[in-house]
Design an enzyme around this catalytic site. Structure first.
Site, PDB file in Angstrom:
ATOM      1  CG  HIS A  93      40.747  38.376  39.925  1.00  0.00           C
ATOM      2  ND1 HIS A  93      41.873  39.078  39.481  1.00  0.00           N
ATOM      3  CD2 HIS A  93      39.756  38.955  39.680  1.00  0.00           C
ATOM      4  CE1 HIS A  93      41.321  40.190  39.316  1.00  0.00           C
ATOM      5  NE2 HIS A  93      40.267  40.279  39.391  1.00  0.00           N
ATOM      6  CD  GLU A 161      37.615  40.125  35.883  1.00  0.00           C
ATOM      7  OE1 GLU A 161      36.787  40.965  36.175  1.00  0.00           O
ATOM      8  OE2 GLU A 161      38.549  39.765  36.406  1.00  0.00           O
TER       9      GLU A 161
HETATM   10  C1  PEP Z   1      37.970  42.838  39.138  1.00  0.00           C
HETATM   11  O1  PEP Z   1      38.630  42.814  39.907  1.00  0.00           O
HETATM   12  O2  PEP Z   1      37.838  41.712  38.546  1.00  0.00           O
HETATM   13  C2  PEP Z   1      37.931  44.004  38.188  1.00  0.00           C
HETATM   14  C3  PEP Z   1      37.313  43.968  37.195  1.00  0.00           C
HETATM   15  O3  PEP Z   1      38.383  45.183  38.818  1.00  0.00           O
HETATM   16  P1  PEP Z   1      38.185  46.612  38.439  1.00  0.00           P
HETATM   17  O4  PEP Z   1      36.636  46.761  38.106  1.00  0.00           O
HETATM   18  O5  PEP Z   1      38.675  47.610  39.289  1.00  0.00           O
HETATM   19  O6  PEP Z   1      38.668  46.791  36.758  1.00  0.00           O
END
Ligand code: PEP
Length: 239
Positions: A93, A161
Site C-alpha cells: 500500500h 491506487e
Molecule cells: C485505500 O486505503 O487504499 C484507499 C483507497 O483509501 P480511500 O478510499 O480512503 O481513498
C-alpha cells in the site's frame, strides 16, 4: 464476472469500534453473493474472523511480514494470518511505501511469503501527483510491476491506487482508470503469463456508482474511508 470489493480499515478504529463495524457488516451482508473482503487491523483480526465466519464476507490483513517465523519483534507472519482465517493480504500500500519505507524488494519478498502461505495478495501500485504531472504514470507502474512481480506466481490481485486519489476525495476518472487498468493487465500478463484482475482504489464512494457502472477493465474496488460504514460499503458492492 463478479467484482471484488476490499474494505481497508487502516488504523482508523479502536478495538471495540472494529468489532461494532464487523457486526454491522455481518447484518448488512448476510445475503450478499459477491466477493467482499474486510481488512481490519491486526489487533481486531481474530475477533472479526469470529464475527464474520458465518457470513459470505472474507477476511484480509493490511500487511504481513516478509519472514515466516522466528525472532522478528513486532512482525505478523502470513502463516499466522492464514491460520487465523485470513485469505487475502494487502501488500505494498502506498502508505506503507511512504511512511514505513517499503521498497520494491521488500514488497516482492512479502508477495512471495504470502503466496507460500496460500494468502491471495492484493498488490497496490500507483503513481504520485508529481509523477503524473510529468507524464510518468505508465513508466512508474511498469517499474513497480516488473520489480514486485519478479518470480511471483499468478493468483494475485493488483490494486491500481493513484497516490493523489487516496483519502483526498479526488477519484480518478473512470475512462482514465479503464486505460490504466488495460495497461496494467497487459504488463502483468507479460510477466506472469496469465491474466490478472485489477481493482481500483482512491476515494471511491457510492456516489461514483454511475461513472463506474459500464467499465470493462475494472474488476472491483479497494475502499478506505467509505468502507468504514457498512451501509455505504454495501452500496458500493452493488456496482
Ligand atoms: C485505500 O486505503 O487504499 C484507499 C483507497 O483509501 P480511500 O478510499 O480512503 O481513498
Amino acid at each position: 464476472m463478479s467484482k471484488i470489493f476490499v474494505s481497508n480499515w487502516k488504523m482508523q478504529l479502536n478495538y471495540s469500534a472494529s468489532l461494532k463495524l464487523a457486526n454491522d457488516f455481518k447484518k448488512k451482508f448476510k445475503n450478499f453473493s459477491g466477493l467482499a473482503v474486510l481488512c481490519p487491523d491486526f489487533l481486531s483480526l481474530a475477533a472479526v474472523a469470529q464475527i464474520i465466519k458465518t457470513t459470505p464476507l472474507k477476511l484480509g490483513a493490511q500487511d504481513c511480514s516478509l519472514r515466516d517465523q522466528g525472532a522478528y519483534t513486532g512482525e505478523v507472519s502470513a502463516r499466522n494470518l492464514k491460520a487465523l482465517g485470513a485469505n487475502y493480504v494487502i501488500i505494498g500500500h502506498s502508505e506503507r511505501r511512504q511512511y514505513f519505507f517499503e521498497t520494491e524488494a521488500i514488497i516482492n519478498q512479502k508477495l512471495r511469503d504470502a503466496q507460500v502461505d496460500k494468502l491471495i495478495p492484493i498488490l497496490c501500485v500507483g503513481e504520485s501527483l508529481a509523477e503524473r504531472k510529468v507524464g510518468l504514470t505508465k513508466a512508474v507502474l511498469k517499474n513497480q510491476l516488473r520489480l514486485a512481480l519478479k518470480n511471483i506466481k499468478p493468483g494475485l490481485i493488483i490494486a491500481y491506487e493513484p497516490i493523489w486519489a487516496i483519502g483526498s476525495g479526488r477519484v480518478a476518472k473512470s475512462e482514465e482508470v479503464e486505460l490504466i487498468h488495460a495497461f496494467i493487465k497487459q504488463e502483468a500478463r507479460q510477466i506472469l503469463k496469465k491474466a490478472v484482475k485489477v481493482i481500483y482504489g482512491g476515494s471511491v464512494t457510492a456516489a461514483d456508482f454511475a461513472s463506474f457502472k459500464k467499465t470493462k477493465n475494472i474488476d472491483g474496488f479497494l475502499v478506505g474511508g467509505a468502507s468504514l460504514k457498512a451501509t455505504e460499503f454495501h452500496k458500493i458492492c452493488q456496482l
